[in-house]
Design a protein around this motif. Structure first.
Motif, PDB file in Angstrom:
ATOM      1  N   ASN A 181       0.802  -1.230   0.000  1.00 30.27           N
ATOM      2  CA  ASN A 181       0.000   0.000   0.000  1.00 30.27           C
ATOM      3  C   ASN A 181       0.834   1.279   0.000  1.00 30.27           C
ATOM      4  OD1 ASN A 181      -2.538  -1.428   0.063  1.00 30.27           O
ATOM      5  ND2 ASN A 181      -2.038  -1.910   2.188  1.00 30.27           N
ATOM      6  N   PRO A 228       2.163   5.968  -4.695  1.00 29.50           N
ATOM      7  CA  PRO A 228       2.849   5.920  -5.994  1.00 29.50           C
ATOM      8  C   PRO A 228       4.164   6.707  -5.936  1.00 29.50           C
ATOM      9  CG  PRO A 228       0.530   6.365  -6.310  1.00 29.50           C
ATOM     10  CD  PRO A 228       0.789   6.450  -4.830  1.00 29.50           C
ATOM     11  N   VAL A 244       3.009   1.630  -8.360  1.00 26.07           N
ATOM     12  CA  VAL A 244       1.675   2.119  -8.706  1.00 26.07           C
ATOM     13  C   VAL A 244       0.677   1.001  -8.408  1.00 26.07           C
ATOM     14  CG1 VAL A 244       0.164   2.938 -10.562  1.00 26.07           C
ATOM     15  CG2 VAL A 244       2.553   3.629 -10.531  1.00 26.07           C
ATOM     16  N   ASP A 245      -0.391   1.318  -7.695  1.00 32.32           N
ATOM     17  CA  ASP A 245      -1.464   0.351  -7.414  1.00 32.32           C
ATOM     18  C   ASP A 245      -0.952  -0.958  -6.830  1.00 32.32           C
ATOM     19  OD1 ASP A 245      -3.426   2.126  -8.309  1.00 32.32           O
ATOM     20  OD2 ASP A 245      -3.277   1.403 -10.376  1.00 32.32           O
ATOM     21  N   ASN A 246      -0.062  -0.859  -5.845  1.00 35.73           N
ATOM     22  CA  ASN A 246       0.489  -2.023  -5.144  1.00 35.73           C
ATOM     23  C   ASN A 246       1.322  -2.946  -6.038  1.00 35.73           C
ATOM     24  OD1 ASN A 246       0.340  -2.123  -2.396  1.00 35.73           O
ATOM     25  ND2 ASN A 246      -1.553  -3.273  -2.325  1.00 35.73           N
ATOM     26  N   VAL A 247       1.862  -2.402  -7.127  1.00 37.08           N
ATOM     27  CA  VAL A 247       2.759  -3.153  -8.002  1.00 37.08           C
ATOM     28  C   VAL A 247       4.064  -2.376  -8.120  1.00 37.08           C
ATOM     29  CG1 VAL A 247       3.146  -4.022 -10.335  1.00 37.08           C
ATOM     30  CG2 VAL A 247       0.874  -4.179  -9.309  1.00 37.08           C
TER      31      VAL A 247
END
Length: 72
Positions: free
Chosen positions: A23, A26, A57-60
């Motif tokens: 989490n 970004p 970004v977005d947990n990646v």
């Protein structure tokens, strides 16, 4: 080299190491030379890295590296 869920990673930014947990906001970080440590449930994989970028970004987390080799 690695495409799996992890609990954390540490990467060598140009101004020092950066730690990323789940989490994370970004971010884009320019990478230097050093150790990229990826952890999952207490197990770590360590890579030697030289240059590139880290994007979260977005947990990646995506690492684009000039060179990367798994440490022995």
């Amino acid at each position: 080299v690695l495409d799996e869920p992890v609990t954390s990673l540490q990467a060598p930014g140009l101004d020092g190491y950066v730690g990323i947990l789940a989490n994370h906001a970004p971010i884009i970080v320019a990478l230097g030379q050093g150790r990229l440590t990826v952890a999952r449930h207490g197990n770590e994989r360590i890579f030697q890295i030289s240059g590139g970028f880290l994007e979260v970004v977005d947990n990646v987390a995506t690492v684009l590296a000039d060179s990367l080799n798994e440490a022995a």
